[in-house]
Design a protein around this motif. Sequence first.
Motif, mmCIF file in Angstrom:
data_model
loop_
_atom_site.group_PDB
_atom_site.id
_atom_site.type_symbol
_atom_site.label_atom_id
_atom_site.label_comp_id
_atom_site.label_asym_id
_atom_site.label_seq_id
_atom_site.Cartn_x
_atom_site.Cartn_y
_atom_site.Cartn_z
ATOM 1 N N TYR A 1 -9.131 -6.028 4.015
ATOM 2 C CA TYR A 1 -8.087 -6.076 3.371
ATOM 3 C C TYR A 1 -8.257 -7.768 2.868
ATOM 4 C CZ TYR A 1 -5.511 -1.975 3.719
ATOM 5 O OH TYR A 1 -5.038 -0.271 3.807
ATOM 6 N N GLU B 1 -9.621 3.337 -2.618
ATOM 7 C CA GLU B 1 -8.532 3.995 -1.290
ATOM 8 C C GLU B 1 -6.788 3.715 -1.949
ATOM 9 O OE1 GLU B 1 -6.955 3.597 2.928
ATOM 10 O OE2 GLU B 1 -9.113 3.093 2.725
ATOM 11 N N LYS C 1 -8.153 8.458 4.797
ATOM 12 C CA LYS C 1 -8.921 7.929 4.019
ATOM 13 C C LYS C 1 -10.391 6.562 3.811
ATOM 14 C CE LYS C 1 -4.588 6.498 2.158
ATOM 15 N NZ LYS C 1 -3.529 7.067 2.660
ATOM 16 N N ARG D 1 0.737 -6.768 5.353
ATOM 17 C CA ARG D 1 0.862 -7.164 6.054
ATOM 18 C C ARG D 1 -0.390 -7.163 7.814
ATOM 19 N NH1 ARG D 1 -3.689 -4.103 8.829
ATOM 20 N NH2 ARG D 1 -4.416 -2.085 7.780
ATOM 21 N N TYR E 1 1.118 -3.482 -1.303
ATOM 22 C CA TYR E 1 0.075 -3.507 -0.892
ATOM 23 C C TYR E 1 -0.793 -3.474 -2.663
ATOM 24 C CZ TYR E 1 0.536 -1.518 3.567
ATOM 25 O OH TYR E 1 0.706 -1.646 4.866
ATOM 26 N N GLY E 2 -1.807 -4.200 -3.466
ATOM 27 C CA GLY E 2 -2.414 -3.833 -4.817
ATOM 28 C C GLY E 2 -3.611 -3.728 -4.799
ATOM 29 N N GLU F 1 -2.799 -2.382 -9.490
ATOM 30 C CA GLU F 1 -1.723 -1.613 -9.069
ATOM 31 C C GLU F 1 -1.342 -2.259 -7.928
ATOM 32 O OE1 GLU F 1 -1.225 0.569 -6.423
ATOM 33 O OE2 GLU F 1 -3.416 -0.550 -6.045
ATOM 34 N N GLU G 1 -2.469 4.229 -1.550
ATOM 35 C CA GLU G 1 -1.494 5.453 -1.676
ATOM 36 C C GLU G 1 -0.977 5.816 -3.418
ATOM 37 O OE1 GLU G 1 1.773 4.277 -2.467
ATOM 38 O OE2 GLU G 1 0.945 3.861 -3.474
ATOM 39 N N SER H 1 -8.446 -3.920 -0.955
ATOM 40 C CA SER H 1 -7.192 -4.375 -1.896
ATOM 41 C C SER H 1 -6.880 -5.167 -1.015
ATOM 42 C CB SER H 1 -6.497 -3.264 -0.879
ATOM 43 O OG SER H 1 -6.566 -2.091 -1.704
HETATM 44 P P1 5GP Z 1 -2.998 0.788 6.163
HETATM 45 O O1 5GP Z 1 -1.457 -0.281 6.428
HETATM 46 O O2 5GP Z 1 -2.565 1.861 6.622
HETATM 47 O O3 5GP Z 1 -4.235 -0.381 5.901
HETATM 48 O O4 5GP Z 1 -2.144 1.310 4.447
HETATM 49 C C1 5GP Z 1 -1.121 1.847 4.293
HETATM 50 C C2 5GP Z 1 -1.539 2.666 3.238
HETATM 51 O O5 5GP Z 1 -1.352 1.627 1.913
HETATM 52 C C3 5GP Z 1 -2.400 3.537 3.254
HETATM 53 O O6 5GP Z 1 -1.502 5.058 2.341
HETATM 54 C C4 5GP Z 1 -3.454 3.423 2.210
HETATM 55 O O7 5GP Z 1 -4.269 3.672 1.208
HETATM 56 C C5 5GP Z 1 -2.492 1.912 0.898
HETATM 57 N N1 5GP Z 1 -3.271 0.992 0.050
HETATM 58 C C6 5GP Z 1 -4.462 0.160 0.706
HETATM 59 N N2 5GP Z 1 -4.419 -0.292 -0.378
HETATM 60 C C7 5GP Z 1 -3.951 -0.443 -1.015
HETATM 61 C C8 5GP Z 1 -4.026 -0.503 -2.401
HETATM 62 O O8 5GP Z 1 -4.728 -1.608 -3.175
HETATM 63 N N3 5GP Z 1 -2.834 -0.208 -3.273
HETATM 64 C C9 5GP Z 1 -1.898 1.154 -3.000
HETATM 65 N N4 5GP Z 1 -1.319 1.153 -3.493
HETATM 66 N N5 5GP Z 1 -1.857 0.772 -1.850
HETATM 67 C C10 5GP Z 1 -2.915 0.153 -0.830
#
Ligand code: 5GP
Length: 205
Positions: free
Chosen positions: A54, A102, A19, A42, A82-83, A73, A104, A38
């Motif tokens: 982020y 983008e 993604k 993490r 994550y939001g 959300e 989950e 977002s």
């Molecule tokens: P990563 O840690 O690999 O960057 O992201 C982990 C997951 O969190 C991925 O599936 C990503 O798409 C999701 N993610 C990233 N930003 C957000 C967000 O703002 N809200 C939600 N619900 N999921 C997110």
Amino acid sequence: MKKEKGLLIVLSGPAGVGKGTVCRALRETENNINYSVSATTRAPREGEIDGVNYFFKTKDEFKEMIEQNQLLEWAEYVNNYYGTPLPYVEQSLNEGNDIILEIEVQGALKVKERYPEGVFLFLMPPSLKELRERIVGRATESEDLINQRMTVAKEEIEMMKQYDYVVENDEVEEAVKRIEAIVTAEHCRRDRLIHKYKELVEVDQ
Ligand code: 5GP
């Protein structure tokens, strides 16, 4: 004349499907789609920049954002939050600009409740084997975390049924082209356009 509202586009799919890569490629292509950055609790990965990849937050800061209703959300995912910050999404849509999130699947379903008129895209890996290889290939995570992510990924794939479109991520460039084609088609949907032609066509309501 009042500008049409922008499209809210949600791109989801299992962890490791690409993604991030697909979104980055979309951001680099000239297409006028805004990208929602977002907030997360993490830790940054190597090369990630605060405010670009982020908004990196502490748990307390994140909770504060929830309490202040600043998130469209949010979801807990593999022990982190994550939001999606709401103001930029609303601003983009009101200014008539498309915006892509983008996120989950749990978060995507929450967005669907609030914005059923959104366009929901599910990015599919060519196979589970390939997905695992991509997660391992990232090599920033322990074996334990990789297994956790695979378990979550299988549950996430099941959620495909809730989406409007499925885009296979075999080649990033191809996936990007398909997404752009979907966005173009969505702009041509009769129900989105009919009010524009109300002087020519009789519109109910
Ligand atoms: P990563 O840690 O690999 O960057 O992201 C982990 C997951 O969190 C991925 O599936 C990503 O798409 C999701 N993610 C990233 N930003 C957000 C967000 O703002 N809200 C939600 N619900 N999921 C997110």
